[in-house]
Enzyme design. Structure first.
Site, PDB file in Angstrom:
ATOM      1  N   GLY A  96       0.824  -1.209   0.000  1.00  0.00           N
ATOM      2  CA  GLY A  96       0.000   0.000   0.000  1.00  0.00           C
ATOM      3  C   GLY A  96       0.851   1.248   0.000  1.00  0.00           C
ATOM      4  N   GLY A 103      -0.260   4.459   0.426  1.00  0.00           N
ATOM      5  CA  GLY A 103      -0.974   5.617   0.977  1.00  0.00           C
ATOM      6  C   GLY A 103      -0.002   6.384   1.866  1.00  0.00           C
ATOM      7  N   ASN A 154       1.574  -1.628  -4.772  1.00  0.00           N
ATOM      8  CA  ASN A 154       0.349  -0.818  -4.705  1.00  0.00           C
ATOM      9  C   ASN A 154      -0.483  -1.120  -5.934  1.00  0.00           C
ATOM     10  OD1 ASN A 154      -0.974   1.406  -3.132  1.00  0.00           O
ATOM     11  ND2 ASN A 154      -0.929   2.416  -5.117  1.00  0.00           N
ATOM     12  N   GLU A 177     -16.656  17.836   5.435  1.00  0.00           N
ATOM     13  CA  GLU A 177     -15.750  18.424   4.427  1.00  0.00           C
ATOM     14  C   GLU A 177     -16.364  18.320   3.024  1.00  0.00           C
ATOM     15  OE1 GLU A 177     -11.700  16.879   4.986  1.00  0.00           O
ATOM     16  OE2 GLU A 177     -11.358  18.661   6.221  1.00  0.00           O
ATOM     17  N   ASP A 213      -4.535   3.196   8.701  1.00  0.00           N
ATOM     18  CA  ASP A 213      -5.917   2.907   9.102  1.00  0.00           C
ATOM     19  C   ASP A 213      -6.171   1.437   9.419  1.00  0.00           C
ATOM     20  OD1 ASP A 213      -6.363   5.555   8.793  1.00  0.00           O
ATOM     21  OD2 ASP A 213      -7.886   5.388   7.232  1.00  0.00           O
ATOM     22  N   LYS A 273      -5.289  24.713   7.047  1.00  0.00           N
ATOM     23  CA  LYS A 273      -5.605  23.424   6.404  1.00  0.00           C
ATOM     24  C   LYS A 273      -4.725  23.246   5.156  1.00  0.00           C
ATOM     25  CE  LYS A 273      -8.440  19.788   5.835  1.00  0.00           C
ATOM     26  NZ  LYS A 273      -7.557  18.851   5.184  1.00  0.00           N
TER      27      LYS A 273
HETATM   28  P1  FAD Z   1      -4.616   5.008   2.455  1.00  0.00           P
HETATM   29  O1  FAD Z   1      -4.264   6.442   2.346  1.00  0.00           O
HETATM   30  O2  FAD Z   1      -6.027   4.594   2.331  1.00  0.00           O
HETATM   31  O3  FAD Z   1      -3.725   4.196   1.399  1.00  0.00           O
HETATM   32  C1  FAD Z   1      -3.896   2.821   1.194  1.00  0.00           C
HETATM   33  C2  FAD Z   1      -3.189   2.460  -0.110  1.00  0.00           C
HETATM   34  O4  FAD Z   1      -3.270   1.041  -0.298  1.00  0.00           O
HETATM   35  C3  FAD Z   1      -3.820   3.102  -1.335  1.00  0.00           C
HETATM   36  O5  FAD Z   1      -2.834   3.578  -2.206  1.00  0.00           O
HETATM   37  C4  FAD Z   1      -4.579   1.935  -2.000  1.00  0.00           C
HETATM   38  O6  FAD Z   1      -4.689   2.070  -3.400  1.00  0.00           O
HETATM   39  C5  FAD Z   1      -3.668   0.763  -1.627  1.00  0.00           C
HETATM   40  N1  FAD Z   1      -4.374  -0.523  -1.621  1.00  0.00           N
HETATM   41  C6  FAD Z   1      -5.544  -0.816  -1.010  1.00  0.00           C
HETATM   42  N2  FAD Z   1      -5.858  -2.107  -1.208  1.00  0.00           N
HETATM   43  C7  FAD Z   1      -4.868  -2.646  -1.970  1.00  0.00           C
HETATM   44  C8  FAD Z   1      -4.612  -3.937  -2.493  1.00  0.00           C
HETATM   45  N3  FAD Z   1      -5.454  -4.962  -2.271  1.00  0.00           N
HETATM   46  N4  FAD Z   1      -3.491  -4.134  -3.220  1.00  0.00           N
HETATM   47  C9  FAD Z   1      -2.622  -3.115  -3.450  1.00  0.00           C
HETATM   48  N5  FAD Z   1      -2.803  -1.857  -2.974  1.00  0.00           N
HETATM   49  C10 FAD Z   1      -3.909  -1.630  -2.244  1.00  0.00           C
HETATM   50  N6  FAD Z   1      -6.805  12.510   7.916  1.00  0.00           N
HETATM   51  C11 FAD Z   1      -6.138  13.570   8.419  1.00  0.00           C
HETATM   52  O7  FAD Z   1      -5.209  13.383   9.234  1.00  0.00           O
HETATM   53  N7  FAD Z   1      -6.423  14.854   8.034  1.00  0.00           N
HETATM   54  C12 FAD Z   1      -7.381  15.131   7.130  1.00  0.00           C
HETATM   55  O8  FAD Z   1      -7.618  16.291   6.802  1.00  0.00           O
HETATM   56  C13 FAD Z   1      -8.116  14.038   6.576  1.00  0.00           C
HETATM   57  N8  FAD Z   1      -9.051  14.274   5.641  1.00  0.00           N
HETATM   58  C14 FAD Z   1      -9.706  13.214   5.066  1.00  0.00           C
HETATM   59  C15 FAD Z   1     -10.647  13.483   4.081  1.00  0.00           C
HETATM   60  C16 FAD Z   1     -11.333  12.450   3.483  1.00  0.00           C
HETATM   61  C17 FAD Z   1     -12.341  12.745   2.391  1.00  0.00           C
HETATM   62  C18 FAD Z   1     -11.067  11.102   3.871  1.00  0.00           C
HETATM   63  C19 FAD Z   1     -11.810   9.972   3.196  1.00  0.00           C
HETATM   64  C20 FAD Z   1     -10.136  10.831   4.857  1.00  0.00           C
HETATM   65  C21 FAD Z   1      -9.447  11.885   5.462  1.00  0.00           C
HETATM   66  N9  FAD Z   1      -8.478  11.665   6.463  1.00  0.00           N
HETATM   67  C22 FAD Z   1      -7.798  12.709   6.998  1.00  0.00           C
HETATM   68  C23 FAD Z   1      -8.155  10.296   6.877  1.00  0.00           C
HETATM   69  C24 FAD Z   1      -6.940   9.810   6.054  1.00  0.00           C
HETATM   70  O9  FAD Z   1      -7.172   9.983   4.688  1.00  0.00           O
HETATM   71  C25 FAD Z   1      -6.615   8.352   6.343  1.00  0.00           C
HETATM   72  O10 FAD Z   1      -6.448   8.188   7.729  1.00  0.00           O
HETATM   73  C26 FAD Z   1      -5.334   7.959   5.612  1.00  0.00           C
HETATM   74  O11 FAD Z   1      -5.550   7.973   4.227  1.00  0.00           O
HETATM   75  C27 FAD Z   1      -4.846   6.575   6.043  1.00  0.00           C
HETATM   76  O12 FAD Z   1      -3.638   6.319   5.404  1.00  0.00           O
HETATM   77  P2  FAD Z   1      -3.202   4.833   5.040  1.00  0.00           P
HETATM   78  O13 FAD Z   1      -1.802   4.889   4.549  1.00  0.00           O
HETATM   79  O14 FAD Z   1      -3.526   3.910   6.143  1.00  0.00           O
HETATM   80  O15 FAD Z   1      -4.165   4.389   3.852  1.00  0.00           O
HETATM   81  P1  NAD Z   2     -16.484   8.938  11.328  1.00  0.00           P
HETATM   82  O1  NAD Z   2     -16.642   7.583  11.864  1.00  0.00           O
HETATM   83  O2  NAD Z   2     -15.584   9.883  12.027  1.00  0.00           O
HETATM   84  O3  NAD Z   2     -17.913   9.648  11.211  1.00  0.00           O
HETATM   85  C1  NAD Z   2     -19.022   8.946  10.721  1.00  0.00           C
HETATM   86  C2  NAD Z   2     -20.306   9.649  11.138  1.00  0.00           C
HETATM   87  O4  NAD Z   2     -21.410   8.903  10.609  1.00  0.00           O
HETATM   88  C3  NAD Z   2     -20.486   9.689  12.645  1.00  0.00           C
HETATM   89  O5  NAD Z   2     -20.839  11.006  13.013  1.00  0.00           O
HETATM   90  C4  NAD Z   2     -21.609   8.688  12.902  1.00  0.00           C
HETATM   91  O6  NAD Z   2     -22.423   9.048  14.012  1.00  0.00           O
HETATM   92  C5  NAD Z   2     -22.400   8.783  11.610  1.00  0.00           C
HETATM   93  N1  NAD Z   2     -23.211   7.586  11.339  1.00  0.00           N
HETATM   94  C6  NAD Z   2     -22.918   6.289  11.611  1.00  0.00           C
HETATM   95  N2  NAD Z   2     -23.930   5.484  11.228  1.00  0.00           N
HETATM   96  C7  NAD Z   2     -24.878   6.273  10.696  1.00  0.00           C
HETATM   97  C8  NAD Z   2     -26.151   6.022  10.129  1.00  0.00           C
HETATM   98  N3  NAD Z   2     -26.657   4.789  10.028  1.00  0.00           N
HETATM   99  N4  NAD Z   2     -26.877   7.078   9.664  1.00  0.00           N
HETATM  100  C9  NAD Z   2     -26.381   8.333   9.741  1.00  0.00           C
HETATM  101  N5  NAD Z   2     -25.183   8.631  10.293  1.00  0.00           N
HETATM  102  C10 NAD Z   2     -24.426   7.616  10.757  1.00  0.00           C
HETATM  103  O7  NAD Z   2     -16.024   8.740   9.800  1.00  0.00           O
HETATM  104  P2  NAD Z   2     -15.357   9.778   8.794  1.00  0.00           P
HETATM  105  O8  NAD Z   2     -15.993  11.107   8.880  1.00  0.00           O
HETATM  106  O9  NAD Z   2     -15.336   9.084   7.474  1.00  0.00           O
HETATM  107  O10 NAD Z   2     -13.875   9.898   9.323  1.00  0.00           O
HETATM  108  C11 NAD Z   2     -13.019   8.753   9.302  1.00  0.00           C
HETATM  109  C12 NAD Z   2     -11.673   9.118   9.878  1.00  0.00           C
HETATM  110  O11 NAD Z   2     -11.001  10.036   9.023  1.00  0.00           O
HETATM  111  C13 NAD Z   2     -11.776   9.789  11.240  1.00  0.00           C
HETATM  112  O12 NAD Z   2     -10.726   9.337  12.028  1.00  0.00           O
HETATM  113  C14 NAD Z   2     -11.564  11.239  10.943  1.00  0.00           C
HETATM  114  O13 NAD Z   2     -10.946  11.901  12.029  1.00  0.00           O
HETATM  115  C15 NAD Z   2     -10.642  11.190   9.730  1.00  0.00           C
HETATM  116  N6  NAD Z   2     -10.874  12.399   8.930  1.00  0.00           N
HETATM  117  C16 NAD Z   2     -10.232  13.527   9.331  1.00  0.00           C
HETATM  118  C17 NAD Z   2     -10.461  14.689   8.629  1.00  0.00           C
HETATM  119  C18 NAD Z   2      -9.760  15.949   9.080  1.00  0.00           C
HETATM  120  O14 NAD Z   2      -8.919  15.859   9.978  1.00  0.00           O
HETATM  121  N7  NAD Z   2     -10.027  17.082   8.478  1.00  0.00           N
HETATM  122  C19 NAD Z   2     -11.313  14.710   7.517  1.00  0.00           C
HETATM  123  C20 NAD Z   2     -11.954  13.518   7.149  1.00  0.00           C
HETATM  124  C21 NAD Z   2     -11.725  12.353   7.872  1.00  0.00           C
END
Ligand code: FAD
Ligand code: NAD
Length: 405
Positions: free
Chosen positions: A10, A12, A37, A170, A301, A378
């Site tokens: 992975g 990420g 990846n 977001e 994660d 941000k």
């Molecule tokens: P990922 O970033 O998910 O990377 C996993 C990698 O593994 C990917 O490249 C994927 O393609 C690869 N992979 C998966 N399965 C396979 C497979 N079977 N074979 C080969 N490769 C594979 N966190 C913050 O701290 N600040 C933020 O502002 C924030 N904003 C977010 C906004 C959104 C919309 C989302 C969805 C999440 C946000 N998060 C934020 C959470 C953050 O994105 C995750 O915690 C982070 O991406 C985890 O990193 P990771 O390396 O574990 O996995």
């Molecule tokens: P989350 O688990 O943090 O939030 C999910 C939300 O969905 C919760 O408020 C929960 O009560 C609600 N929910 C659950 N079941 C439901 C249902 N049946 N119907 C309606 N609502 C329901 O998930 P996320 O927002 O995807 O965040 C995942 C992780 O990524 C978190 O750790 C978060 O901190 C991180 N993240 C961080 C940022 C940032 O730092 N800016 C941005 C995005 C994500």
């Protein structure tokens, strides 16, 4: 002595951070580092809501893995991991198998639907760059078709966002800016569009600072976004979603788009490894190794660590994934030298949640921030993540420089 093979699964935040640190610290002849990846690019998961809303192009969210690794030190394999055998120390992919001496599992998150009927089939999820593109295109398709429909069904223009966690909020922030653009582009009267966020808990952003939450809700409502709080989604169909509004009270809301942002889990491959896990997240040892597997590290994660101050798991974030990647690389090198490993402690700098490109809320370095200050912060955080992986070159190429918008 045979050089050890370090296999990183992975690319990420966790995986790339591990590999970049290994390539900084190891000489070319000290280890065979292999990164697998499924794509030959990395995507910034933290920007996916922007690509999903269409406020940023999907291409801007990703960059080539080859641009941040040194090919003489790290071998990159584009392949999809299909099985991990921690007893036989071998990983299977769609194109072959790889034996390892040290394994790093950093396969990231998947959407969690908690078994709620219909969500897997009918809801879209901000899970990766292609899924984000699909959401953007689906919303545009609904606007384009509404304009063409002879008999107009306005529910085509209803967008339901399940979950008011950070991802949901977001995404809503981006939609707040994008919907007026779409209305203009497709000649759709603004009052025909409905963006509704449905949250199960009694508040938006459960657990976050109430003053900042109030600000966020106010700002999003001012952009026309509606909230239904304390009303879990209990079913999705091809027509919309069913909400639970009371003991025996339900409301069906018809919608052309349903985006599920109500929770995540670890990568399902973890569940087939035999390593004890909870929703594909492994409670790792202090040095990030999987319990009972001295050669398997888990970061990002897919890893779960308990915050001893709150007795709750640390949230799965990019911030922690990157720090774990650093520590994981150091600990593998320690093991190679026969030294002891170090415990991982997250260095939490706060949380900033964007509300579109021009607004945000945050709790950073112990201070509450909102508006342009938070939005500036941000973008600086986003740029820092690029810098940590790919240095100034990558930051200049992919960074966000509309800092004062
Ligand atoms: P990922 O970033 O998910 O990377 C996993 C990698 O593994 C990917 O490249 C994927 O393609 C690869 N992979 C998966 N399965 C396979 C497979 N079977 N074979 C080969 N490769 C594979 N966190 C913050 O701290 N600040 C933020 O502002 C924030 N904003 C977010 C906004 C959104 C919309 C989302 C969805 C999440 C946000 N998060 C934020 C959470 C953050 O994105 C995750 O915690 C982070 O991406 C985890 O990193 P990771 O390396 O574990 O996995
Ligand atoms: P989350 O688990 O943090 O939030 C999910 C939300 O969905 C919760 O408020 C929960 O009560 C609600 N929910 C659950 N079941 C439901 C249902 N049946 N119907 C309606 N609502 C329901 O998930 P996320 O927002 O995807 O965040 C995942 C992780 O990524 C978190 O750790 C978060 O901190 C991180 N993240 C961080 C940022 C940032 O730092 N800016 C941005 C995005 C994500």
């Amino acid at each position: 002595m045979k050089r050890p093979t370090i296999l990183v699964l992975g690319a990420g935040y966790g995986g790339l951070s591990t590999v970049v640190n290994l390539q900084k610290s190891l000489g070319t002849d000290e280890a065979d580092v292999v990164l697998i990846n499924k794509n030959d690019y990395h995507y910034e998961s933290t920007w996916l809501h922007e690509a999903a809303a269409g406020t940023m192009s999907p291409d801007s969210v990703r960059y080539d893995i080859s641009s941040v690794i040194k090919s003489e030190k790290v071998k990159f394999v584009k392949a999809e991991v299909t099985a991990i055998d921690v007893e036989g120390k071998v990983v299977t992919t769609n194109v072959g198998t790889h034996a390892y001496d040290y394994l790093v599992i950093s396969l990231g998150f998947e959407g969690e639907t908690f078994g709620i009927p219909g969500l897997d089939k009918y809801a879209l999820s901000i899970a990766n760059v292609n899924a984000a593109r699909q959401i953007r295109d689906h919303i545009e398709y609904q606007f384009a078709n509404w304009s063409l429909d002879e008999v107009k069904d306005d529910s085509r223009l209803t967008i339901i966002v399940g979950g008011a966690g950070f991802t949901g909020i977001e995404f809503l922030g981006e939609l707040g800016n994008r919907v007026p653009e779409l209305c203009k582009e497709y000649d759709v009267p603004a009052e025909k569009v409905r963006v509704l966020c449905v949250e199960a808990a009694p508040m938006v952003l459960p657990g976050f600072d109430p003053e900042l939450v109030d600000y966020a809700v106010r700002q999003l409502k001012a952009k026309g976004i509606e909230f239904s709080i304390g009303t879990p989604v209990v079913e999705a169909t091809s027509e919309g979603v069913n909400l639970k509004k009371g003991e025996d009270e339900f409301e069906f809301i018809k919608a052309g788009t349903v985006v599920w942002a109500a929770g995540i889990r670890g990568n399902r491959l973890i569940e087939q490894t035999g390593i004890e896990n909870m929703r594909a997240r492994v409670k790792v040892e202090k040095d990030l190794r999987a319990p009972g597997h001295s050669d398997v590290f888990i970061v990002g994660d897919c890893a779960l660590m308990i915050n001893e101050e709150t007795n709750r798991p640390f949230p799965p974030t990019a911030q922690i994934a990157m720090q774990q990647g650093d520590m994981c690389a150091n600990n593998i090198i320690a093991l190679m030298k026969g030294e002891i490993t170090s415990p991982f402690t997250p260095d939490l700098k706060g949380t900033v949640c964007s509300l579109g490109d021009d607004d945000a809320i945050g709790d950073a370095f112990g201070k509450k921030i909102t508006g342009k200050t938070a939005s500036f912060m941000k973008k600086m955080i986003d740029n820092r993540a690029l810098f940590m992986i790919g240095g100034m070159g990558l930051t200049i190429k992919k960074g966000k420089f509309n800092l004062l918008k």
